[in-house]
Design an enzyme around this catalytic site. Structure first.
Site, short mmCIF file in Angstrom:
data_model
loop_
_atom_site.label_atom_id
_atom_site.label_comp_id
_atom_site.label_asym_id
_atom_site.label_seq_id
_atom_site.Cartn_x
_atom_site.Cartn_y
_atom_site.Cartn_z
N TYR A 1 0.83 -1.21 0.00
CA TYR A 1 0.00 0.00 0.00
C TYR A 1 0.86 1.26 0.00
O TYR A 1 0.60 2.21 -0.73
CB TYR A 1 -0.94 0.00 1.22
CG TYR A 1 -1.83 1.21 1.27
CD1 TYR A 1 -2.84 1.39 0.33
CD2 TYR A 1 -1.65 2.18 2.24
CE1 TYR A 1 -3.64 2.52 0.36
CE2 TYR A 1 -2.44 3.31 2.29
CZ TYR A 1 -3.44 3.47 1.34
OH TYR A 1 -4.23 4.60 1.36
N SER B 1 -3.28 13.94 7.91
CA SER B 1 -4.28 13.51 6.92
C SER B 1 -5.66 13.46 7.55
O SER B 1 -5.83 13.04 8.70
CB SER B 1 -3.90 12.11 6.42
OG SER B 1 -5.00 11.51 5.76
N ARG C 1 -4.61 0.83 -8.63
CA ARG C 1 -3.33 0.53 -7.97
C ARG C 1 -3.12 -0.98 -7.91
O ARG C 1 -3.57 -1.66 -6.96
CB ARG C 1 -3.33 1.11 -6.56
CG ARG C 1 -3.42 2.63 -6.54
CD ARG C 1 -3.42 3.16 -5.13
NE ARG C 1 -3.51 4.61 -5.11
CZ ARG C 1 -3.64 5.33 -3.99
NH1 ARG C 1 -3.69 4.73 -2.81
NH2 ARG C 1 -3.71 6.65 -4.04
N LYS D 1 -3.58 21.00 -2.96
CA LYS D 1 -2.56 19.97 -3.19
C LYS D 1 -2.93 19.10 -4.38
O LYS D 1 -4.06 18.60 -4.46
CB LYS D 1 -2.42 19.10 -1.93
CG LYS D 1 -1.43 17.95 -2.02
CD LYS D 1 -1.17 17.36 -0.64
CE LYS D 1 -0.22 16.18 -0.66
NZ LYS D 1 -0.85 14.93 -1.09
N ARG E 1 0.78 8.06 -7.21
CA ARG E 1 -0.25 7.11 -6.79
C ARG E 1 -1.59 7.33 -7.47
O ARG E 1 -2.51 6.54 -7.29
CB ARG E 1 -0.45 7.19 -5.27
CG ARG E 1 0.77 6.80 -4.49
CD ARG E 1 0.70 7.25 -3.05
NE ARG E 1 -0.28 6.55 -2.23
CZ ARG E 1 -0.09 5.35 -1.69
NH1 ARG E 1 1.05 4.71 -1.90
NH2 ARG E 1 -1.01 4.80 -0.93
N ASP F 1 5.85 18.29 -3.81
CA ASP F 1 6.22 16.94 -3.35
C ASP F 1 6.15 15.96 -4.50
O ASP F 1 5.78 16.32 -5.62
CB ASP F 1 5.39 16.47 -2.14
CG ASP F 1 3.98 15.99 -2.48
OD1 ASP F 1 3.70 15.54 -3.61
OD2 ASP F 1 3.14 16.04 -1.56
N ARG G 1 13.69 12.42 -1.98
CA ARG G 1 14.33 11.35 -1.20
C ARG G 1 15.61 11.81 -0.50
O ARG G 1 16.03 11.19 0.46
CB ARG G 1 14.69 10.16 -2.11
CG ARG G 1 13.49 9.48 -2.76
CD ARG G 1 12.64 8.75 -1.73
NE ARG G 1 11.44 8.19 -2.29
CZ ARG G 1 10.27 8.83 -2.40
NH1 ARG G 1 10.17 10.09 -1.98
NH2 ARG G 1 9.22 8.25 -2.91
N GLY H 1 7.10 12.35 1.69
CA GLY H 1 6.07 11.35 2.00
C GLY H 1 6.67 10.02 2.41
O GLY H 1 7.06 9.82 3.57
N ARG H 2 6.81 9.10 1.46
CA ARG H 2 7.18 7.72 1.80
C ARG H 2 8.41 7.57 2.70
O ARG H 2 8.39 6.72 3.60
CB ARG H 2 7.36 6.90 0.53
CG ARG H 2 6.02 6.62 -0.20
CD ARG H 2 6.29 5.73 -1.39
NE ARG H 2 5.16 5.54 -2.27
CZ ARG H 2 4.81 6.37 -3.26
NH1 ARG H 2 5.51 7.48 -3.48
NH2 ARG H 2 3.78 6.10 -4.03
C1 LIG Z 1 0.61 5.50 1.99
C2 LIG Z 1 0.31 6.89 1.52
C3 LIG Z 1 -0.86 7.50 1.95
C4 LIG Z 1 -1.15 8.80 1.56
N1 LIG Z 1 -2.26 9.41 2.08
C5 LIG Z 1 -2.50 10.70 1.75
C6 LIG Z 1 -3.57 11.39 2.36
O1 LIG Z 1 -4.27 10.87 3.22
N2 LIG Z 1 -3.80 12.67 1.95
C7 LIG Z 1 -3.02 13.29 1.00
O2 LIG Z 1 -3.28 14.45 0.65
N3 LIG Z 1 -1.98 12.66 0.44
C8 LIG Z 1 -1.70 11.39 0.80
N4 LIG Z 1 -0.61 10.77 0.27
C9 LIG Z 1 0.28 11.51 -0.67
C10 LIG Z 1 1.37 12.28 0.08
O3 LIG Z 1 0.85 13.36 0.80
C11 LIG Z 1 2.42 12.85 -0.88
O4 LIG Z 1 1.79 13.62 -1.88
C12 LIG Z 1 3.30 11.79 -1.55
O5 LIG Z 1 3.57 10.71 -0.67
C13 LIG Z 1 4.59 12.45 -2.01
O6 LIG Z 1 5.37 11.59 -2.72
P1 LIG Z 1 6.60 10.74 -2.10
O7 LIG Z 1 5.98 9.61 -1.34
O8 LIG Z 1 7.33 10.32 -3.32
O9 LIG Z 1 7.41 11.68 -1.21
C14 LIG Z 1 -0.29 9.47 0.66
C15 LIG Z 1 0.89 8.85 0.22
C16 LIG Z 1 1.20 7.57 0.65
C17 LIG Z 1 2.49 6.95 0.19
O1 LIG Z 2 -3.56 6.17 -0.44
C1 LIG Z 2 -3.51 7.36 -0.72
O2 LIG Z 2 -2.67 7.81 -1.53
C2 LIG Z 2 -4.44 8.28 -0.15
O3 LIG Z 2 -4.32 9.43 -0.46
C3 LIG Z 2 -5.51 7.88 0.79
C4 LIG Z 2 -6.82 7.90 0.37
C5 LIG Z 2 -7.82 7.55 1.25
C6 LIG Z 2 -7.51 7.22 2.55
C7 LIG Z 2 -6.19 7.21 2.96
C8 LIG Z 2 -5.19 7.56 2.08
#
Ligand SMILES: Cc1cc2nc3c(=O)[nH]c(=O)nc-3n(C[C@H](O)[C@H](O)[C@H](O)COP(=O)(O)O)c2cc1C
Ligand SMILES: O=C(O)C(=O)c1ccccc1
Length: 389
Positions: free
Chosen positions: A46, A128, A187, A260, A287, A315, A319, A338-339
């Site tokens: 995930y 989040s 995904r 965003k 994603r 973003d 890294r 993020g990650r």
């Molecule tokens: C597991 C996961 C969950 C995420 N959940 C959200 C979220 O709840 N809300 C949101 O705006 N972005 C979410 N994102 C996107 C991140 O805020 C961010 O845009 C992204 O991870 C940046 O890229 P990077 O992982 O390459 O740094 C999520 C990303 C990941 C990897």
């Molecule tokens: O998984 C995600 O990228 C994400 O943004 C998300 C969407 C819904 C709930 C939690 C995270």
């Protein structure tokens, strides 16, 4: 000598005199592979997974990698100051933790650990909407440290209003509205495992404890958790939204609002016209739209279009410290990561998140100095060359 983020380098070397080495790699690009070995396949897929064949996530890295820094010499970089002004607040460095939902799949301390790590390092934490911890508990754990709230701008107006009221009362200062996830994208890594965190017991407590969310349920979350998950999935996004709808958010949030997921300069102009304060140039870490433009390729065009009207953040693919430098050179005021911090959390809890922040900023500080700069504000497109793609 003033304290620099780079001093973390000496701290590590000095610890080495007693034989101690860091618990996690200092090359943050290696965290993903380590996490693949140590974490369960569902949660790992995930977090690491992205849309379609993963090409957008790879393009994010390639677009940063293609830009190369041209360091300048003999510019007196002994004393440096990394702080930046972002949306009327002074940040100690051009970095914030990106909003990431359901962190309980990574570590039992989940968002509390990430928020405490951000607070300890003085970096803003963006919580989040889909947090596995209610926003008030996260706020309590942060004292008066800088916190922003990310909104999934969904179908239920009462839930949105309730989130905004709760966030304001809990001291979240900036609203980050995510536009690129009105639907969850295709995904394959999750689909192939039939893994969606909410359907595997990871609650989005932030929704499930919300009075307006609960009011829409026939039976309580405790009696019928599956119905709560279905309600969440049905309302967190709203693909029917259009630009004029932003007036509702502008009317209900007094502080700065940042959109965003903006990639097109015309969308950035519309954000400015709608009275927004900033944008995050982002493709959600690859994603959402498979085959989309790399975020770093979109950044200069957006910055050129609205850099004088809006705060431009970035973003997707950051890294390393040199990635932060490159994002600033391409027009960002600050970046979100993020990650990497999510892997840090999964591998070593709060300490792992702090490790990621400290490595990233130490490496950025050194890159800045070694490239001939004393502060982020002087970094510009003139510091980069672009290799042919
Ligand atoms: C597991 C996961 C969950 C995420 N959940 C959200 C979220 O709840 N809300 C949101 O705006 N972005 C979410 N994102 C996107 C991140 O805020 C961010 O845009 C992204 O991870 C940046 O890229 P990077 O992982 O390459 O740094 C999520 C990303 C990941 C990897
Ligand atoms: O998984 C995600 O990228 C994400 O943004 C998300 C969407 C819904 C709930 C939690 C995270």
């Amino acid at each position: 000598m003033a304290k620099h983020w780079a001093d973390f380098q000496y701290e590590i070397y000095l610890n080495g005199m007693t034989g101690a080495v860091p618990r996690l790699p200092t090359d943050l690009t290696r965290l993903e592979e380590l996490a693949e070995h140590r974490l369960a396949p569902g949660p790992m897929g995930y977090v690491a997974g992205s849309a379609g064949d993963g090409s957008t996530a790879r393009a994010n890295r390639a677009a940063l990698s293609r830009r190369r820094i041209v360091p300048r010499m003999l510019r007196d970089v002994g004393e440096r100051e990394l702080s930046v002004e972002v949306l009327g607040r002074s940040l100690p460095a051009p970095l914030a933790l990106a909003p990431v939902g359901v962190l309980s799949i990574m570590h039992p301390d989940a968002e509390l650990a990430a928020a405490r790590a951000a607070a300890a390092q003085g970096v803003p934490y963006i919580l989040s909407s889909a947090s596995s911890t209610p926003m008030e508990r996260v706020a309590d754990a942060m004292g008066d440290a800088e916190r922003w709230f990310q909104l999934y701008w969904g179908k239920d107006r009462e839930v949105t209003r309730s989130f905004l009221d709760r966030a304001k009362a809990a001291g979240f200062s900036v609203l980050v509205v995510t536009l690129d996830t009105q639907l969850l994208a295709w995904r394959p890594r999750d689909l192939d495992q039939a893994y969606l965190p909410f359907l595997h017991g990871a609650g989005t407590a932030n929704y499930f404890t919300d009075p307006a969310f609960r009011a829409g349920l026939e039976r309580s979350v405790e009696e019928d958790p599956n119905a709560a998950v279905l309600r969440f999935l049905g309302l967190f996004g709203d693909p029917g939204k259009t630009w004029p709808d932003l007036a509702f958010l502008r009317a209900h949030w007094d502080g700065p609002i940042v959109l965003k997921g903006v990639l097109h300069p015309d969308d950035a102009r519309q954000a400015a016209d709608a009275g927004m304060d900033g944008v995050v140039v982002s493709n959600h870490g690859g994603r959402q739209v498979a085959g989309s433009v790399a975020a770093a390729d979109a950044l200069p065009r957006v910055a050129d279009a609205v850099g004088d009207r809006l705060t431009v953040l970035f973003d997707s693919g950051v890294r390393t410290g040199d990635d932060v430098f490159k994002a600033l050179a391409l027009g960002a005021r600050a970046v979100l990561v993020g990650r990497p911090y999510v892997y840090g959390l999964g591998l070593d809890g709060q300490a792992g998140v702090e490790h990621v922040i400290r490595c990233l900023l130490a490496e950025f500080d050194l890159t800045l100095a070694l490239s001939g700069h004393r502060a982020p504000g002087t970094v510009s497109a003139a510091d980069l060359v672009e290799e042919p793609g």
